[in-house]
Design a protein around this motif. Sequence first.
Motif, PDB file in Angstrom:
ATOM      1  N   ALA A  43      67.206  17.558  34.770  1.00 53.13           N
ATOM      2  CA  ALA A  43      68.513  18.458  33.052  1.00 53.13           C
ATOM      3  C   ALA A  43      67.764  20.134  32.560  1.00 53.13           C
ATOM      4  O   ALA A  43      69.159  20.584  32.385  1.00 53.13           O
ATOM      5  N   LEU A  44      66.401  20.614  32.988  1.00 56.47           N
ATOM      6  CA  LEU A  44      66.956  22.124  32.397  1.00 56.47           C
ATOM      7  C   LEU A  44      67.083  22.456  33.835  1.00 56.47           C
ATOM      8  O   LEU A  44      68.219  23.576  33.559  1.00 56.47           O
ATOM      9  N   HIS A  45      67.169  22.283  34.920  1.00 57.85           N
ATOM     10  CA  HIS A  45      67.468  22.475  36.464  1.00 57.85           C
ATOM     11  C   HIS A  45      69.210  23.051  36.440  1.00 57.85           C
ATOM     12  O   HIS A  45      70.160  23.618  36.498  1.00 57.85           O
ATOM     13  N   ALA A  46      69.521  21.102  35.564  1.00 57.42           N
ATOM     14  CA  ALA A  46      71.221  21.355  36.358  1.00 57.42           C
ATOM     15  C   ALA A  46      71.944  22.552  34.708  1.00 57.42           C
ATOM     16  O   ALA A  46      72.922  22.793  35.104  1.00 57.42           O
ATOM     17  N   GLU A  47      71.459  22.204  33.441  1.00 53.57           N
ATOM     18  CA  GLU A  47      71.750  22.877  32.627  1.00 53.57           C
ATOM     19  C   GLU A  47      71.187  24.038  32.358  1.00 53.57           C
ATOM     20  O   GLU A  47      72.563  25.481  32.429  1.00 53.57           O
ATOM     21  N   GLY A  48      70.242  25.112  33.194  1.00 48.51           N
ATOM     22  CA  GLY A  48      71.213  26.644  33.448  1.00 48.51           C
ATOM     23  C   GLY A  48      71.413  26.793  34.672  1.00 48.51           C
ATOM     24  O   GLY A  48      72.570  27.778  34.096  1.00 48.51           O
ATOM     25  N   GLU A  49      72.430  25.975  35.548  1.00 42.95           N
ATOM     26  CA  GLU A  49      72.822  26.519  36.655  1.00 42.95           C
ATOM     27  C   GLU A  49      74.116  26.358  35.188  1.00 42.95           C
ATOM     28  O   GLU A  49      74.695  27.285  35.894  1.00 42.95           O
ATOM     29  N   ALA A  50      74.760  25.865  34.598  1.00 43.68           N
ATOM     30  CA  ALA A  50      75.398  25.371  33.957  1.00 43.68           C
ATOM     31  C   ALA A  50      75.915  26.380  32.764  1.00 43.68           C
ATOM     32  O   ALA A  50      77.087  26.697  33.172  1.00 43.68           O
ATOM     33  N   HIS A  51      74.682  26.811  32.699  1.00 47.46           N
ATOM     34  CA  HIS A  51      74.529  28.571  31.739  1.00 47.46           C
ATOM     35  C   HIS A  51      75.180  29.157  32.017  1.00 47.46           C
ATOM     36  O   HIS A  51      74.694  30.078  31.677  1.00 47.46           O
ATOM     37  N   GLY A  52      74.405  29.791  33.615  1.00 50.84           N
ATOM     38  CA  GLY A  52      74.204  30.672  34.395  1.00 50.84           C
ATOM     39  C   GLY A  52      73.400  31.215  34.223  1.00 50.84           C
ATOM     40  O   GLY A  52      72.752  32.746  34.425  1.00 50.84           O
ATOM     41  N   ILE A  53      72.291  30.380  34.219  1.00 52.45           N
ATOM     42  CA  ILE A  53      70.852  31.645  34.025  1.00 52.45           C
ATOM     43  C   ILE A  53      69.810  30.242  34.834  1.00 52.45           C
ATOM     44  O   ILE A  53      69.915  29.186  35.461  1.00 52.45           O
ATOM     45  N   THR A  54      68.747  30.755  34.879  1.00 49.33           N
ATOM     46  CA  THR A  54      67.491  29.892  36.139  1.00 49.33           C
ATOM     47  C   THR A  54      66.351  29.768  34.995  1.00 49.33           C
ATOM     48  O   THR A  54      66.075  30.790  34.393  1.00 49.33           O
ATOM     49  N   ILE A  55      66.005  28.610  34.094  1.00 46.02           N
ATOM     50  CA  ILE A  55      65.457  27.523  33.855  1.00 46.02           C
ATOM     51  C   ILE A  55      63.831  28.244  35.119  1.00 46.02           C
ATOM     52  O   ILE A  55      64.203  26.935  35.492  1.00 46.02           O
ATOM     53  N   GLU A  56      62.602  28.715  34.259  1.00 48.98           N
ATOM     54  CA  GLU A  56      61.538  28.660  35.661  1.00 48.98           C
ATOM     55  C   GLU A  56      60.525  27.902  34.633  1.00 48.98           C
ATOM     56  O   GLU A  56      59.721  28.468  33.861  1.00 48.98           O
ATOM     57  N   PRO A  57      60.188  26.601  34.965  1.00 47.65           N
ATOM     58  CA  PRO A  57      59.404  26.381  34.301  1.00 47.65           C
ATOM     59  C   PRO A  57      58.128  26.246  34.571  1.00 47.65           C
ATOM     60  O   PRO A  57      57.651  26.500  35.578  1.00 47.65           O
ATOM     61  N   VAL A  58      56.867  26.165  33.692  1.00 46.35           N
ATOM     62  CA  VAL A  58      55.185  25.835  33.734  1.00 46.35           C
ATOM     63  C   VAL A  58      55.055  25.214  32.658  1.00 46.35           C
ATOM     64  O   VAL A  58      55.101  24.751  31.481  1.00 46.35           O
ATOM     65  N   VAL A  59      54.430  23.847  33.165  1.00 46.32           N
ATOM     66  CA  VAL A  59      53.730  22.828  33.411  1.00 46.32           C
ATOM     67  C   VAL A  59      51.914  22.614  32.644  1.00 46.32           C
ATOM     68  O   VAL A  59      51.556  22.868  33.522  1.00 46.32           O
TER      69      VAL A  59
END
Length: 383
Positions: A35-51
């Motif tokens: 979901a973060l990847h898809a919504e980041g793309e939709a908002h023009g940003i790259t969300i880089e997760p660190v788990v």
Amino acid sequence: MGKTSNRQVRRIIVSGYYGFNNSGDEAVLKSILNALHAEGEAHGITIEPVVLSADPAWTTKMYGVEAVPRMSPSVLLREIRRCDGLISGGGSLLQDATGWKTIPYYTGVLSLAQMLGKPTFIYSQGVGPVNRGWLFAPIRRVMNKSKYISVRDAESAALLGRIGVAQERVEIVPDPVMGLPLPAGADEVSTKPPSGDALPVVGVSLRHWRKDGADLERAASALAALAKRRAVRFRFLPFHMPDDAATSQIVIDKMRMLGLGESSAELASPGDDPQQMLLEVSRCDMMFGMRLHALIYAANQRVPLIGLSYDPKINQFLNRLGLTPIGTTEQLDPVQFAASADSLLSDLEGWRTRHGEAIDRLKRESQRPAQQIAALLSQTMKR
């Protein structure tokens, strides 16, 4: 803050019960990452997760994301300083039913991020039960300082309200796993068992709960009663290895002692990937689940389900589908279970028709936290 493919990058820590070989929690993580990847793309940003993980190497291998040890204070401090925000969730993180240390850990991670000036986001958490009153204060403090709060049921929201969190700040959303897709290519072929003379497949997901094992005795009696009423193929699905596999084998052995008639019972080995477990569930005609995420997987794939309650979260999820548990770990009537399961197996499409609208709504709304978080992160960068 850097750039990748002309997109601004936001480095976000994800804190939860990850790396413990629990299929339900791993499905939560996979769903959040998707979901973060898809919504980041939709908002023009790259969300880089660190788990934050109990097994960082395994988490990185499984999901292709950076992961670090969850219990190392020096690592936590370093990673939070480097991040642009922290997500806590999903899952039942803020509860003390499994011990008093859980809440201090998760609120401590949130507090550290907040002290370092990082925005924090609560992602579809199940809050409670909280039986120790002194734990209310740290929960209230981190919630009131968070940028966004979402919980997975009305009962969690009500509990936060009682301890002093403004209700208008709390959004009620489904569990993230309602949005988990089947593995790539799986939806291109039929995932259901072949029709004809094949026995209906009844998925079973149980966990060890009562120390005396009386709940497992009752489950075995109920399943054996169904086997005597009609021939089925029981497929036990272990969501938390190795514990659930051992529990399942105990129940299978008890069922065989009671007699299975023309029915059969087997233990599945779907491996570590939560999407492979989702595929296993999709191949069932019906699910009898004690594990919350077994029931969520079934709803995700429109597999008719019957729930056995050991915790309020089971009742709360079933409620959202207009269902109630067939019983609890304290009481399960074998005759009633067998009659209900037999009736359900005789009207699978009717069940899907009755509950399809609620399932569709939960699937849509499961993306809401990622949409909100991505929007907040993109707004921050525009300032």
